[in-house]
Design an enzyme around this catalytic site. Structure first.
Site, PDB file in Angstrom:
ATOM      1  N   ASP A   1       8.075   3.708   0.706  1.00 36.93           N
ATOM      2  CA  ASP A   1       8.222   2.456  -0.158  1.00 36.93           C
ATOM      3  C   ASP A   1       9.243   2.576  -1.344  1.00 36.93           C
ATOM      4  O   ASP A   1       9.710   3.870  -1.569  1.00 36.93           O
ATOM      5  CB  ASP A   1       6.733   2.211  -0.624  1.00 36.93           C
ATOM      6  CG  ASP A   1       6.914   0.542  -0.620  1.00 36.93           C
ATOM      7  OD1 ASP A   1       7.876  -0.056  -0.807  1.00 36.93           O
ATOM      8  OD2 ASP A   1       5.846   0.020  -1.006  1.00 36.93           O
TER       9      ASP A   1
ATOM     10  N   ASP B   1       1.565   0.629   0.010  1.00 33.30           N
ATOM     11  CA  ASP B   1       0.357   0.379  -1.102  1.00 33.30           C
ATOM     12  C   ASP B   1      -0.181  -0.645  -0.975  1.00 33.30           C
ATOM     13  O   ASP B   1      -0.994  -1.325  -1.415  1.00 33.30           O
ATOM     14  CB  ASP B   1       1.105   0.332  -2.434  1.00 33.30           C
ATOM     15  CG  ASP B   1       2.401  -0.513  -2.672  1.00 33.30           C
ATOM     16  OD1 ASP B   1       2.665  -1.470  -1.644  1.00 33.30           O
ATOM     17  OD2 ASP B   1       2.853  -0.473  -3.887  1.00 33.30           O
TER      18      ASP B   1
ATOM     19  N   ASP C   1       1.249  -3.211   4.508  1.00 33.48           N
ATOM     20  CA  ASP C   1       1.508  -1.873   5.188  1.00 33.48           C
ATOM     21  C   ASP C   1       0.419  -1.251   5.920  1.00 33.48           C
ATOM     22  O   ASP C   1       0.586  -0.138   6.620  1.00 33.48           O
ATOM     23  CB  ASP C   1       1.722  -0.854   3.983  1.00 33.48           C
ATOM     24  CG  ASP C   1       2.742  -1.286   2.776  1.00 33.48           C
ATOM     25  OD1 ASP C   1       3.754  -1.765   3.580  1.00 33.48           O
ATOM     26  OD2 ASP C   1       2.682  -1.202   1.578  1.00 33.48           O
TER      27      ASP C   1
END
Length: 864
Positions: A308, A592, A596
């Site tokens: 990410d 996070d 996800d």
């Protein structure tokens, strides 16, 4: 609170809300606004699974066969090994909980609704479709809503979309349950509740994803298959040989069972589990919390990391780093939101005025909490407060402007305004603010906007206008937000973590490809990728809405180092993970947010953020980064590779012992039973889970080698040709040779000759004790030899693994117990060796070290 229906610009018509009778009827029809309960596996089933996997089943069978063969002590010992290991593994794995069970915590408990023409508070579970929900800044959205009214409304959807910036919302837009209002006020009509919401869809998607077996699990299954095949095959062979030498079929069958059980490496299972636990503990010391033990080794096998952006590669702390005014450009260098910073450039006075104006139009600030500056509200607003503090100079607080009127941010206007005294201050997107200003300097301002944006900065424009009249007078927004004077531009930046560039270089040195997979805007993602050195050459930036539908085409695009994939949905992120796995990659995926969860569950190793991540992401992951730092992943990879190498070390150690344990049975069979059996099955068990276990565990605690991250990931089998040759072609035969020499020396010293009648039992017990001692001492030396596949023990340092030293001392202590404690020695069927037998046993130690050293020299010279 939002006023009555129809108030506010652009509001859609609102009704008086549902009646209590309608609510009761719909609640009976659609049910409560509650996410479907997560499917959980009962604790007893999880414990049972730890004791019924393939390896454990093989040990259970060995215990049953040992009992049938008349060896109840052996059967009990094997059962104890299986149970203790299963309970330990269960305790370690209990940290892993189900992601979907945490999703319900994202919904608020109480919410304001309009019913019976009045606003009341109700429990979230009592919401029904068509309810009118009233929201203010900071409220969590309780269900999927269509906004009927939105005044300066922006919504944080990062936990669903990955987008780091709050999104502006207007009447008619949809907002999803679990998100929350950052700014403004809103009123919306409930579209769907409970299991029909977008949050529930992602929960269901996460629950449907079944994590693939880890590389370690596959390798252990392979080892178990090989070991089981060998044990069964050799057991059958000895059964046939026993019949040929005249032994009754019953005794031959029991003897064959004993041989097969002896070949089962009972100590391997607890050694692997404890080695993984040691690796997990070391990762925790480096801010990586392991939730799934096998993830320790999986990290070492990782070939592709999908990371990410926000919080992982960046600090997730917005900084105002550049200020432009018509009089000059200021650069601001400082960390976080604190007032300390280095300011260089020209136009300081104008920049101070600009920052004060921007502060007046902001609703957030930076506050000092426990010695650290943190954002209160929107990080962008906090960054503006910090900028004003920095430009005011050390010891000067810019203070709180006395705002008489505030016009909140509006998604159509893309700006917000405030009146302080007789001055209007405006802050917003450059394309919204600059056109309201005079033409003078507009072109220069637009050029600066382009330059700042090209550097990955988020740009805000600030303007002002003097107003006639007294503070508190009424003003019409459309009339005052015009003929503005442009004060300048503010460039904001979420700085990359300082260590990310080095960590990315380390990943590439380790043969690991890295891609950025984010919900953020493509331009922002690419800018951060350039700044950190992540993006490859030539640059490839993909957007979620434009991903090829053909899997083969997308896989070819993804399978390269430095690709950036932006604006991805949960389904697309899941698809990325699956396609890379089909390509043969061992995929680590970071995340996070709730969005996800499915991808984290699908990836070989799911990595969640511990500081900024949601509970859902953490519960779906195998590894949690306690510091949200990408560099921690690389440190964990290094420990994972060390764990893989350690498993090979103690696997070599265990299998070498098996060669020495099998040799007496082979010689007995080849001699037609005329050569006495040197070791019993109980002695072999004492070797496997007595003297051998502690050194094997110490080998499992070896620190990572210096070159662990300077080579590609291990793609070979744990039991490959090199390991098999070292075990069965070198170390095992050397041990077996000295074992049988010691045994024979004691027999010959007592006057026995091959082919003669068996000597007295005390001689046989002393000879067996010599063979047993030889194996123990040879394994002591083997433990030091197995510390490296290329370097001799003296190059590593004899005292560099203190756990191994303590294990060796414990091994010697156990040897003394097995030999000199009468009842124990009698149970095992041996006695202390004679001086001649002990001399041969002691000679086995340097022999193993020297043989292994020669082997390593030959491999080094041959370039292998």
């Amino acid at each position: 609170m939002i006023p009555g229906a129809g108030s506010g610009t652009g509001a859609l018509p609102l009704s008086a809300g549902l009646s209590s009778e309608e609510v009761a009827l719909r609640l009976r029809t659609v049910g409560p606004n509650r996410l479907p309960p997560a499917r959980t596996v009962p604790s007893w089933r999880r414990l049972l699974a730890e004791m019924t996997h393939f390896f454990a089943i093989m040990l259970w069978c060995a215990a049953v066969l040992a009992y049938v063969a008349g060896m109840p002590q052996l059967a009990v010992a094997i059962v104890v090994v299986v149970v203790v290991n299963g309970v330990f593994a269960y305790i370690q794995q209990e940290r892993a909980q189900h992601a979907a069970s945490k999703l319900r915590e994202l919904l608020p408990s109480m919410v304001s609704v309009r019913r019976d023409n009045r606003i009341i508070k109700v429990h979230t579970t009592e919401l029904v479709p068509d309810d009118a929900v009233v929201l203010v800044a900071g409220d969590r959205v309780p269900a999927d809503l269509r906004l009927a009214l939105a005044a300066g409304c922006s919504v944080d959807e990062s936990m669903l979309t990955g987008e780091s910036e709050p999104l502006a919302k207007a009447p008619g837009d949809t907002v999803f349950g679990g998100t929350f209002l950052v700014n403004g006020e809103a009123e919306g009509i409930v579209m769907v509740t409970g299991g029909d919401t977008r949050l529930a869809e992602i929960a269901a998607l996460t629950g449907q994803v079944k994590a693939p077996p880890t590389p370690l699990a596959l390798e252990l299954q392979r080892i178990v298959r090989i070991t089981a095949t060998m044990a069964l095959g050799i057991g059958v062979l000895f059964f046939v040989l026993s019949l040929l030498v005249g032994i009754s079929w019953r005794d031959a069958f029991l003897f064959a069972i004993g041989v097969a059980v002896a070949l089962v490496p009972e100590g391997l299972l607890p050694t692997v589990t404890l080695s993984l636990a040691v690796g997990a503990q070391r990762m925790a010391q480096r801010n990586a919390l392991v939730r799934n033990l096998e993830a320790v080794e999986t990290l070492g096998s990782t070939t592709f990391i999908c990371t990410d952006k926000t919080g992982t590669l960046t600090q997730n702390r917005m900084n105002a780093v550049e200020v432009w005014t018509p009089e000059g450009v200021l650069s601001v260098i400082g960390a976080g939101y604190g007032p300390e910073a280095e300011v260089t450039g020209s136009g300081a006075a104008e920049a101070r005025h600009l920052s004060t104006a921007a502060l007046a139009a902001s609703v957030g600030r930076a506050v000092l909490h426990e010695g650290k500056w943190i954002a209160e509200g929107d990080p962008m607003e906090a960054a503006i407060h910090a900028l004003a503090s920095r430009l005011a100079g050390p010891g000067h607080d810019p203070g709180e402007p006395e705002v008489s009127h505030r016009f909140a941010f509006d998604p159509r206007r893309l700006r917000e305004s405030a009146i302080v005294g007789t001055t209007l201050y405006v802050k917003g997107a450059p394309e919204s603010v600059i056109p309201l200003c005079g033409l003078e300097g507009a072109d220069r301002a637009r050029q600066m906007v382009d330059r700042m944006a090209s550097h990955g900065l988020r740009v805000l424009a600030v303007a002002e206008r003097p107003l006639p009249g007294l503070p508190g007078a009424s003003f019409k927004l459309e009339a005052v937000e015009q003929d503005l004077a442009l004060l300048g531009l503010i460039g904001l930046h979420d700085p990359p973590r300082a260590e990310v560039r080095l960590a990315l270089e380390a990943a590439r040195d380790a043969g690991i490809k890295v891609a950025m997979v984010t919900g953020d805007h493509a331009f922002t993602a690419a800018a951060i990728a350039r700044e950190t050195g992540l993006i490859g050459s030539p640059e490839l930036v993909l957007e979620g809405h434009a991903l090829p539908e053909d899997d083969a085409v997308l896989t070819a695009l993804l399978d390269r180092d430095g690709v950036v994939v932006s604006r991805v949905t949960p389904e697309q992120k899941l698809r990325v993970a699956r396609l890379l796995q089909r390509r043969g990659h061992v995929v680590a995926m970071t995340g996070d947010g709730v969005n996800d969860g499915p991808a984290l569950q699908q990836a070989d190793i799911g990595v969640a953020m511990g500081l900024s991540g949601t509970d859902v992401a953490r519960e779906a992951a195998d590894l949690v980064l306690l510091d949200d730092d990408f560099a921690t992943i690389i440190a964990a990879v290094e420990q994972g590779r060390a764990t893989y190498a350690n498993i090979r070390r103690f696997l070599t150690y265990h299998l070498t012992d098996n060669v020495a344990e099998l040799t007496p049975f082979v010689i007995w069979a080849l001699s037609g039973g005329r050569f006495p059996l040197a070791l019993s099955v109980l002695q072999i068990l004492a070797l496997d889970i007595g003297t051998d276990l502690l050194p094997a565990l110490a080998l499992g605690s070896e620190a990572p080698s210096k070159g662990a991250l300077k080579r590609p990931p291990e793609r070979r089998h744990l039991m490959d040709r090199a390991l098999m040759f070292r075990v069965f072609g070198l170390l095992g035969p050397v041990e077996a040779l000295f074992e049988m020499t010691a045994y024979t020396a004691v027999l010959l010293g007592a006057g026995w000759r091959p082919g003669a009648e068996l000597p007295a039992s005390d001689v046989l017990m002393a000879a067996s004790g010599a063979a047993f001692t030889t194996v123990v001492l040879a394994q002591l030396a083997n433990a030091f030899a197995c510390r490296s596949a290329s370097a001799p023990p003296w190059r590593l340092g004899w005292f560099s693994n203190r756990l191994l030293l303590w294990a060796v001392l414990a091994e010697l202590g156990l040897l003394a117990v097995f030999l000199f404690i009468g009842p124990v020695a009698a149970l095992l069927g041996h006695a202390p060796p004679s001086p001649g037998g002990l001399a041969v046993a002691l000679a086995a130690m340097p022999a193993v070290i020297v043989a292994d050293w020669i082997y390593k020299l030959v491999r080094r010279r041959s370039g292998r």
